[in-house]
Design an enzyme around this catalytic site. Structure first.
Site, PDB file in Angstrom:
ATOM      1  N   SER A 104       0.780  -1.265   0.066  1.00  0.00           N
ATOM      2  CA  SER A 104       0.107   0.059   0.122  1.00  0.00           C
ATOM      3  C   SER A 104       0.966   1.416   0.042  1.00  0.00           C
ATOM      4  O   SER A 104       0.232   2.475  -0.162  1.00  0.00           O
ATOM      5  CB  SER A 104      -1.168  -0.123   1.175  1.00  0.00           C
ATOM      6  OG  SER A 104      -2.041  -0.770   0.873  1.00  0.00           O
ATOM      7  N   TYR A 209     -10.878   1.941   5.316  1.00  0.00           N
ATOM      8  CA  TYR A 209      -9.839   1.692   4.416  1.00  0.00           C
ATOM      9  C   TYR A 209     -10.428   1.053   3.348  1.00  0.00           C
ATOM     10  O   TYR A 209     -10.559  -0.286   3.702  1.00  0.00           O
ATOM     11  CB  TYR A 209      -8.714   0.865   5.080  1.00  0.00           C
ATOM     12  CG  TYR A 209      -7.447   1.287   4.400  1.00  0.00           C
ATOM     13  CD1 TYR A 209      -6.563   2.225   4.527  1.00  0.00           C
ATOM     14  CD2 TYR A 209      -7.104   0.121   3.761  1.00  0.00           C
ATOM     15  CE1 TYR A 209      -5.253   2.080   3.668  1.00  0.00           C
ATOM     16  CE2 TYR A 209      -5.983  -0.070   2.806  1.00  0.00           C
ATOM     17  CZ  TYR A 209      -4.955   1.257   2.994  1.00  0.00           C
ATOM     18  OH  TYR A 209      -3.869   0.962   2.233  1.00  0.00           O
ATOM     19  N   ASN A 378       8.476 -19.263   7.654  1.00  0.00           N
ATOM     20  CA  ASN A 378       7.815 -20.476   7.758  1.00  0.00           C
ATOM     21  C   ASN A 378       6.994 -20.806   9.366  1.00  0.00           C
ATOM     22  O   ASN A 378       7.138 -21.885   9.801  1.00  0.00           O
ATOM     23  CB  ASN A 378       8.791 -21.872   7.329  1.00  0.00           C
ATOM     24  CG  ASN A 378      10.006 -21.776   8.209  1.00  0.00           C
ATOM     25  OD1 ASN A 378      10.167 -20.774   9.296  1.00  0.00           O
ATOM     26  ND2 ASN A 378      10.908 -22.732   8.024  1.00  0.00           N
TER      27      ASN A 378
END
Length: 402
Positions: A104, A209, A378
């Site tokens: 963003s 948003y 991970n």
């Protein structure tokens, strides 16, 4: 954690985006583009021993991110460093001149171009957005300002969370996103999907948003200029500022030049999985989170923007004006007050996409900046406790240090 942080973390979980910020998210690029000088970056890092900054980025790795790279410009000069690994199973650190998906932070670039069009008299900030985008039948109460300010009430095509209710959007999480991560979406398709959902509130009466606001803003740029948003970005910002490491990739799934691998750790059918998602089609975030950049380019851009080099002073002031109910958001950036013994007010717009994210902070005059990226690993990152604490510590080290 405050209410604003809590709300945004819920949003991150909803869309399956790897959160590292308090905000979310044509022209093909070629792998042969010029890269920043690696040796120069190494000399800068070696020339300034700042263990407090190295420790601050190591904290992000310690809580579960695979890697992090960061660049700080302040009164002591420039510092660059990285922590963690470039690729799971290997020991090499992420490149300090690496490229990454900025999520963003794309919105700050888009808002800047729209406001340049306002400065040129080609767009009026408080005119109906429908005047420039007649093909969508937008509510005529929605102005251009409302798109940039997230007060339009338009549903976010990536999924939404409003008034305590989670609402799914296009595939943006879990196995469904993994299976569709190379799909190409047309921006008009994203907008029409969002507009098929009920508005969250009457335009201008609340704040929420929405990635679709900036997909619309990207299309507005194209409609007004007659050029793709990628071409217009290149013409107005990237080329004039020399941002050779920044790309508007369109539907291209690659990342040019040096970069760390990014991974998505998620649950499917009760089992945890980790998938390399370095390559993914970013068209689902058109105008809202699709760009690729470097810490150097983000520093150059944000410093130039806040330093008054890209917009006339009155429009920069409009951009920096936070909406009363908008969690500190102005037009394409966000304002945050830090403690009085720090640097006072700082401006930022962070971003994330699945597997990676970016940080972009600055003092009001652009003289002190922090730009960084993180990559997923991970393991699951604690977004409620450990991540906000690591970010808070980092900001204190940069903006509250001597």
């Amino acid at each position: 954690m405050n209410v604003n942080q809590s709300k945004m973390l819920r949003i991150f979980r909803r869309v399956g985006v790897m959160a590292l910020a308090v905000t979310l998210l044509a022209g093909a690029a070629t792998p042969g583009m010029a890269a920043p000088d690696t040796m120069a970056a190494s000399k800068v890092a070696a020339g300034q021993e700042r263990p407090e900054l190295q420790a601050a980025i190591q904290e992000f790795v310690d809580i579960g991110f695979a890697g992090m790279q960061m660049r700080v410009h302040d009164q002591q000069g420039e510092w660059v460093g990285s922590a963690g690994v470039r690729k799971l199973g290997e020991t090499a650190k992420p490149p300090t001149n690496g490229r990454f998906r900025i999520g963003s932070n794309t919105k700050t670039f888009i808002a800047t171009v729209v406001l340049q069009l306002v400065a040129e008299g080609k767009v009026r900030l408080d005119n109906p957005a429908a005047d420039y985008l007649p093909q969508f039948g937008l509510d005529r109460r929605i102005t251009v300002r409302m798109l940039l300010q997230h007060t339009s009430g338009v549903f976010s095509h990536t999924g939404d969370y409003y008034d305590g209710t989670a609402m799914p959007g296009i595939p943006s999480a879990g196995q469904e996103w993994v299976d569709n991560r190379f799909r190409t979406y047309r921006p008009a398709e994203l907008v029409r999907f969002a507009l098929s959902k009920p508005a969250l509130f009457a335009p201008g009466t609340s704040w929420n948003y929405s990635n679709t606001n900036y997909t619309l803003a990207g299309l507005l740029i194209e409609q007004v200029t007659g050029r793709s948003y990628a071409e217009e970005m290149q013409r107005r910002i990237l080329r004039p500022l020399g941002l050779s490491g920044t790309v508007v990739p369109g539907a291209w799934s690659g990342i040019p030049g040096p970069h760390a691998r990014s991974y998505y750790h998620y649950q499917d059918a009760g089992q945890w999985r980790t998938v390399d998602v370095t390559r993914q089609n970013p068209s689902w975030l058109f105008g809202a989170g699709d760009m690729i950049s470097t810490t150097q380019d983000l520093h150059t851009f944000f410093s130039a923007l806040l330093g008054g080099k890209l917009l006339p002073a009155p429009l920069l002031a409009e951009m920096r004006k936070a909406h009363p109910g908008g969690n500190g958001f102005g037009l394409g950036l966000r304002v945050q007050d830090v403690s009085p013994d720090c640097d006072g007010t700082i401006f930022f717009h962070n971003g994330s996409t699945i597997g990676s994210g970016a940080l972009m902070y600055s003092t009001p005059d652009g003289s002190k900046t922090l730009t960084a990226s993180v990559t997923g690993g991970n393991t699951e990152v604690d977004l409620v406790g450990e991540y906000p604490a690591a970010l808070d510590n980092l900001l204190k080290e940069v903006f509250c240090g001597e």
